[in-house]
Design a protein around this motif. Structure first.
Motif, PDB file in Angstrom:
ATOM      1  N   GLY A 127       0.826  -1.193   0.000  1.00  0.00           N
ATOM      2  CA  GLY A 127       0.000   0.000   0.000  1.00  0.00           C
ATOM      3  C   GLY A 127       0.859   1.240   0.000  1.00  0.00           C
ATOM      4  N   LYS A 128       0.341   2.254   0.656  1.00  0.00           N
ATOM      5  CA  LYS A 128       1.004   3.554   0.676  1.00  0.00           C
ATOM      6  C   LYS A 128       1.608   3.801   2.044  1.00  0.00           C
ATOM      7  CE  LYS A 128      -1.428   7.326   1.125  1.00  0.00           C
ATOM      8  NZ  LYS A 128      -2.327   8.470   0.874  1.00  0.00           N
ATOM      9  N   ALA A 141       4.258  10.202  -0.219  1.00  0.00           N
ATOM     10  CA  ALA A 141       3.831   8.808  -0.192  1.00  0.00           C
ATOM     11  C   ALA A 141       4.884   7.931  -0.853  1.00  0.00           C
ATOM     12  CB  ALA A 141       2.493   8.660  -0.911  1.00  0.00           C
ATOM     13  N   ASP A 142       5.160   6.786  -0.232  1.00  0.00           N
ATOM     14  CA  ASP A 142       6.090   5.805  -0.785  1.00  0.00           C
ATOM     15  C   ASP A 142       5.489   4.422  -0.653  1.00  0.00           C
ATOM     16  OD1 ASP A 142       8.581   6.892  -1.829  1.00  0.00           O
ATOM     17  OD2 ASP A 142       8.867   7.705   0.173  1.00  0.00           O
ATOM     18  N   ILE A 143       5.828   3.558  -1.586  1.00  0.00           N
ATOM     19  CA  ILE A 143       5.359   2.185  -1.519  1.00  0.00           C
ATOM     20  C   ILE A 143       5.858   1.537  -0.233  1.00  0.00           C
ATOM     21  CG2 ILE A 143       7.346   1.378  -2.859  1.00  0.00           C
ATOM     22  CD1 ILE A 143       5.544  -0.850  -3.942  1.00  0.00           C
ATOM     23  N   TRP A 144       5.013   0.678   0.331  1.00  0.00           N
ATOM     24  CA  TRP A 144       5.371  -0.037   1.557  1.00  0.00           C
ATOM     25  C   TRP A 144       4.885  -1.473   1.399  1.00  0.00           C
ATOM     26  CZ3 TRP A 144       3.443   1.266   7.196  1.00  0.00           C
ATOM     27  CH2 TRP A 144       4.395   0.819   8.116  1.00  0.00           C
ATOM     28  N   PRO A 165       5.506  10.863  -5.205  1.00  0.00           N
ATOM     29  CA  PRO A 165       4.581   9.916  -4.571  1.00  0.00           C
ATOM     30  C   PRO A 165       4.499   8.611  -5.357  1.00  0.00           C
ATOM     31  CG  PRO A 165       3.580  12.087  -4.847  1.00  0.00           C
ATOM     32  CD  PRO A 165       4.835  12.085  -5.658  1.00  0.00           C
ATOM     33  N   ASP A 166       4.549   7.488  -4.643  1.00  0.00           N
ATOM     34  CA  ASP A 166       4.264   6.199  -5.255  1.00  0.00           C
ATOM     35  C   ASP A 166       3.706   5.274  -4.186  1.00  0.00           C
ATOM     36  OD1 ASP A 166       6.746   5.825  -3.926  1.00  0.00           O
ATOM     37  OD2 ASP A 166       7.193   4.098  -5.191  1.00  0.00           O
ATOM     38  N   ILE A 184       2.457   2.217  -8.464  1.00  0.00           N
ATOM     39  CA  ILE A 184       2.143   3.354  -9.326  1.00  0.00           C
ATOM     40  C   ILE A 184       2.768   4.608  -8.753  1.00  0.00           C
ATOM     41  CG2 ILE A 184       0.015   2.271 -10.087  1.00  0.00           C
ATOM     42  CD1 ILE A 184      -1.544   4.214  -8.392  1.00  0.00           C
ATOM     43  N   ALA A 185       3.129   5.539  -9.649  1.00  0.00           N
ATOM     44  CA  ALA A 185       3.842   6.744  -9.232  1.00  0.00           C
ATOM     45  C   ALA A 185       3.340   7.931 -10.035  1.00  0.00           C
ATOM     46  CB  ALA A 185       5.347   6.571  -9.432  1.00  0.00           C
ATOM     47  N   ASN A 186       3.523   9.115  -9.435  1.00  0.00           N
ATOM     48  CA  ASN A 186       3.171  10.370 -10.103  1.00  0.00           C
ATOM     49  C   ASN A 186       4.318  11.338  -9.880  1.00  0.00           C
ATOM     50  OD1 ASN A 186       2.121  12.704 -11.132  1.00  0.00           O
ATOM     51  ND2 ASN A 186       0.185  12.603 -10.009  1.00  0.00           N
ATOM     52  N   SER A 187       5.136  11.551 -10.917  1.00  0.00           N
ATOM     53  CA  SER A 187       6.302  12.418 -10.819  1.00  0.00           C
ATOM     54  C   SER A 187       6.119  13.607 -11.749  1.00  0.00           C
ATOM     55  CB  SER A 187       7.569  11.637 -11.198  1.00  0.00           C
ATOM     56  OG  SER A 187       8.691  12.490 -11.207  1.00  0.00           O
ATOM     57  N   ASN A 188       5.982  14.795 -11.140  1.00  0.00           N
ATOM     58  CA  ASN A 188       5.802  16.026 -11.934  1.00  0.00           C
ATOM     59  C   ASN A 188       4.639  15.888 -12.916  1.00  0.00           C
ATOM     60  OD1 ASN A 188       8.041  17.259 -10.684  1.00  0.00           O
ATOM     61  ND2 ASN A 188       9.431  16.214 -12.106  1.00  0.00           N
TER      62      ASN A 188
END
Length: 735
Positions: A127-128, A141-144, A165-166, A184-188
Motif C-alpha cells: 500500500g502507501k 507517499a512511498d510504496i510499503w 509519490p508512489d 504506481i507513481a506520479n512524478s511532476n
C-alpha cells in the motif's frame, strides 16, 4: 486527464433512481456482443448470512481488500486512524465474521491496498507508506510492503525513498516464493507504474517501469507471466508481460467513448481470457463496467451498469459456475442521500441476474469482493464514510443447498508438537457455513498414521484419550458431520509425548567441612553429596563461596562433588552453598553452610634483649631492662632470669610483645657474673637464652674462655675440677 480517484466523493445534483422497497436496480448497460446465457441463474439476490462492523476505539477504519483464508475465515487489509495520521490495518476474522485479532503498522498517512495469503499461511501486504522529505518540507507517499506471520506479526518490511509519490496497489506471491508488486507513481504530473520483484525475504531483485500508465490490479497467468489492468491516457489498460516483466502486448479500451475509463480488478477466466471490473466516467456521471477479452486482450464484450450520477466499480469475483459478481458503490448526494454498497450478479455474458444495494441502514461503500470456500460471496468496505469510516464485512448466503462443515482446525496439542504431557486432553475448533446446522464429531486416535475411530457422534470439541505412554508419537483426526448428513474429514495431526517425569536433583547435603565446623585447615577441600533421583540424569553443580552471606558464585557447571577454594585465611569464617542442575533445567538449591579456619600456628618468641650496667659494686641494686618480642603480635611474653649468683627471677608477669620492662638486682660479692635471660609466650613457647656479662670489681683472674665453654657444655662432668674452679670463680655457680 480527469483523475477520478477511488475514495473521492463526487457531489452530483440530479435525480437518483431508486426502486423503493425492493432495493434492486436494473442494468443500464448494453452488451457489445450478444451471447447466449449460460448456467443456472437466480432472479433474486443472495440473502445476507451476516454482516459485521469493526469500530476502532479512536478514529476511522476501512477494508480495502479482503481474502479468504484456509480456515474458512477472512483477512482484511485497509486503513485505521484519524486526522492526518493513518496506519496499515490488518484484520483477521473467523468464518462467522468474529474478530480474531487486528494489527496496525504506522508510517504517517498510510493505508494498505492489498493483502494475500502466503505459502506459509502468513500475509503479504502492500500500500502507501509515508516519509518526511526534509528538502521539500512535506510528507511524500512511498510504496510499503510488509510480510507477517500467520498471526499478523511483522517478519520484514520493504520500502524505498523517492522524491515523488508512489504506492503499491497489488501484490502476489509467485512460484519461487518471491513477490511481484504493482507500484504506481506520479512524478511532476507524469504518471507511470512499475512491476517490482522481491525475493522471499524482501530484497528487490528487479524493477520494470511503464510510462504513462497506471496499473491497479495484477494476477499471475498460467504461463507464469502477469496480466495488469489499469489506466492509460484516460483509456482502460490491459497489459500482458512475461515472468520477467517484459511487455508482450497491451490493449487500450474506450478512449473514444468515455474521457476516463479504468480497470480496477482483473481475473483469468476458464477459457484463458480475462474479465475486468472497473468504471467508466464522463464529466458528470460514471458507471460500473465489466469487460471480457480473449487470451490476447481482444474485447469479446463489455457491459456498463449505473444510474444518473456517480457509480464506481471496484472489484469483480469470478464464480465457479462462470457467473460474475461486480462490487462497487453508488454515490449519494452528501447530506441528502447515502452512498450505497452495491453488488451485481451477471451471467458469463454480463447480463444482470440480480442487482442489490446492501446495508441499507448505512452510508456504505464496497471496496472488494471475493468468492468464499462455500461458494458464496464475502465483501469488505466501509460505512458512515461521510462522517468518518468504519470497516464493514458482508457475507452472503449460498442458497444452492446444504454446504458441508468446515474442516476442524486449531488442534491442541498443536500438530507436530513434542514433549506433550501424558495426561493431555485433545481439543479443536470447527464451524459450518450453514449456521443452523448441528455438528457432531468422530474421533480417530492411535499410534500409527491410520488411527482407529474411538468415538462417534460426540458434540464436544474435546476428547480425553486417558493416560498416554511416555516418549510416544500419537496420530489423530476429526471427522465432522452436520445434521443433513454432509461431512468433512479433518487433516491428520500428530504429537509426541515427553519422557518420564523428570525430578529435580537431590538437594546437596553432607558438607565437609561440616556446617559450623571450627578449626578447618586453610587448605581444605569442599566436599558434598548430590546425585539425582532419575537414573541416567547428569547433574552439574554451581559453587557459591565467600566471606559474606549469601556467598557469590565462583564456579559453575562442574560435575565433581568437590571444590578446592585455594589457600584460605587463618581464623576466618567462610560461607558456602551448592546448587545442583540436571539436563532438563531443574535445580536443587542447597543450604548455606559455614566453617571457620584454624588459628595460625604459634611461633616461639625471639631472643630477648637485656640492657643495664655491666659493672658495679656489690650490695648495690641495679636496674636491668628486658625487651621481649613475639612474631605472633597478639601473643604476650614473660621473662625468666638467672643472675649468676644462685638467684633466679622466676617467670615474670606477661607483657605485650615488644614492651620493655625492668628488673632490679644486686650482687653480694665481688666477681664476674653471667646473667642469662629467656622469655616464653602465653602458649608456652620459649626463646633462646640471652647472656649479659656483669663484673663486680675484684682481683680475680679471668677464666679461660675455653674452660668456660667446657664447663657449660659438660655441666656435670669432672666434679673435682668444677669445684676447684667454682671456688676460685663464683661465676660457675649457675651451672
Amino acid at each position: 486527464m480527469k483523475k477520478n480517484h477511488l475514495g473521492e466523493k463526487v457531489l452530483v445534483i440530479g435525480i437518483i433512481l431508486l426502486v423503493v422497497g425492493t432495493g434492486t436496480f436494473p442494468s443500464t448497460g448494453q452488451s457489445t456482443q450478444s451471447k447466449e446465457m449460460q448456467g443456472t441463474f437466480r432472479d433474486s439476490p443472495l440473502p445476507v448470512e451476516w454482516n459485521r462492523t469493526y469500530p476502532r476505539p479512536l478514529g476511522n477504519s476501512g477494508g480495502n481488500c479482503i481474502q479468504v483464508t484456509p480456515d474458512g475465515g477472512s483477512v482484511i487489509a485497509g486503513f485505521a486512524g484519524w486526522g492526518a495520521w493513518y496506519s496499515f490495518y490488518l484484520l483477521k476474522v473467523d468464518p462467522q465474521g468474529n474478530e480474531q485479532w487486528n494489527r496496525t503498522f504506522e508510517s504517517g498517512y498510510t493505508q494498505a491496498n492489498w493483502v494475500e495469503v502466503t505459502n506459509d499461511n502468513g500475509y503479504i501486504i502492500t500500500g502507501k507508506g509515508c516519509k518526511w522529505i526534509e528538502e521539500e518540507q512535506e510528507w511524500v507517499a512511498d510504496i510499503w510492503v510488509i510480510k507477517t506471520d500467520v498471526n499478523g506479526y511483522e517478519e520484514w518490511n520493504w520500502t524505498r525513498l523517492t522524491l515523488y509519490p508512489d504506492y503499491g496497489t497489488c501484490v502476489k506471491q509467485i512460484s519461487d516464493g518471491g513477490y511481484i508488486i504493482n507500484d504506481i507513481a506520479n512524478s511532476n504530473n507524469n504518471y507511470n507504474f512499475s512491476l517490482l520483484k522481491l525475493d522471499a525475504f524482501g530484497t528487490l531483485l528487479w524493477e520494470k517501469t511503464y510510462e504513462n500508465k497506471w496499473g491497479f490490479s495484477l494476477v499471475i497467468t498460467p504461463d507464469d507471466g502477469f496480466i495488469i489492468s489499469g489506466l492509460s491516457e484516460q483509456a482502460l489498460l490491459l497489459m500482458k508481460t512475461d515472468e520477467n516483466g517484459t511487455m508482450e502486448w497491451e490493449q487500450e479500451f474506450f478512449h473514444d467513448i468515455w474521457p476516463d475509463c479504468r480497470g480496477n480488478d482483473v481475473h483469468v477466466t476458464p477459457d484463458g481470457g480475462y474479465i475486468v471490473g472497473g468504471s467508466t466516467s464522463t464529466y458528470s456521471t460514471s458507471d460500473l463496467l465489466l469487460l471480457k477479452t480473449n487470451e490476447s486482450g481482444v474485447e469479446q464484450w463489455h457491459q456498463t451498469y449505473g444510474f444518473s450520477g456517480t457509480d464506481w466499480g471496484t472489484s469483480v469475483a469470478l464464480l465457479d459456475n462462470g457467473d460474475y459478481i461486480l462490487g462497487g458503490t453508488h454515490l449519494g448526494l452528501q447530506g441528502v442521500a447515502p452512498d450505497r454498497f452495491w453488488l451485481i450478479r451477471t451471467n458469463c455474458n454480463g447480463n444482470v441476474i440480480w442487482s442489490q444495494f446492501y446495508l441499507p441502514l448505512y452510508d456504505a461503500r464496497c471496496y472488494c469482493i471475493q468468492q468464499t470456500l462455500d461458494d458464496s460471496v464475502i465483501a469488505s468496505g466501509a460505512i458512515d464514510v461521510s462522517t468518518g469510516a468504519t470497516c464493514v464485512i458482508l457475507k452472503l448466503r449460498n442458497q444452492t443447498g446444504n454446504q458441508p462443515p468446515y474442516a476442524p482446525s486449531n488442534p491442541n496439542p498443536s500438530d507436530g508438537v513434542t514433549d506433550v504431557e501424558v495426561n493431555t486432553t485433545l481439543s479443536w475448533i470447527d464451524s459450518d457455513p450453514n449456521p443452523q446446522d448441528v455438528l457432531a464429531y468422530d474421533v480417530y486416535f492411535g499410534m500409527n498414521s491410520t488411527p482407529p475411530k474411538l468415538v462417534s457422534n460426540q458434540s464436544d470439541w474435546t476428547f480425553d484419550p486417558g493416560t498416554l505412554q511416555y516418549s510416544t508419537t500419537y496420530y489423530w483426526r476429526i471427522v465432522v458431520w452436520d445434521d443433513p448428513g454432509a461431512s468433512t474429514v479433518g487433516p491428520l495431526w500428530s504429537f509426541t509425548t515427553g519422557g518420564e517425569e523428570n525430578h529435580p536433583p537431590n538437594i546437596p547435603s553432607s558438607p565437609s567441612p561440616a556446617d559450623g565446623y571450627l578449626g578447618a585447615s586453610i587448605d581444605v577441600n569442599l566436599i558434598w553429596t548430590g546425585d539425582d533421583p532419575d537414573p541416567g540424569d547428569t547433574v552439574t553443580y554451581d559453587v557459591y563461596f565467600g566471606l559474606e552471606n549469601p556467598p557469590d558464585i565462583i564456579h559453575h557447571n562442574q560435575t565433581a562433588m568437590s571444590y578446592n577454594p585455594g589457600t584460605l585465611e587463618y581464623s576466618t569464617m567462610y560461607y558456602w552453598r551448592i546448587v545442583a542442575w540436571d539436563l532438563f533445567g531443574h535445580t536443587a538449591v542447597g543450604p548455606v553452610w559455614t566453617f571457620t579456619t584454624i588459628q595460625a600456628p604459634n611461633q616461639p618468641p625471639a631472643t630477648p634483649a637485656i640492657t643495664g650496667p655491666a659493672e658495679g659494686k656489690p650490695n648495690t641494686a641495679y636496674i636491668y631492662t628486658i625487651t621481649g618480642t613475639d612474631p605472633d603480635n597478639a601473643d604476650v611474653v614473660s621473662a625468666y632470669v638467672i643472675w649468676g649468683d644462685d638467684t633466679i627471677t622466676d617467670w615474670t608477669e606477661f607483657h605485650a610483645s615488644g614492651e620493655s620492662f625492668t628488673l632490679t638486682h644486686s650482687w653480694a660479692e665481688k666477681g664476674e657474673y653471667l646473667v642469662r635471660v629467656k622469655i616464653k609466650d602465653n602458649h608456652g613457647a620459649e626463646s633462646n637464652w640471652t647472656i649479659l656479662d656483669v663484673i663486680m670489681p675484684r682481683n680475680l683472674e679471668r677464666i679461660n674462655p675455653f674452660l668456660l665453654w667446657f664447663f657449660e657444655r659438660f655441666n656435670h662432668a669432672f666434679p673435682s675440677l668444677h669445684h676447684l674452679f667454682w671456688y676460685k670463680n663464683p661465676i660457675f655457680s649457675y651451672l
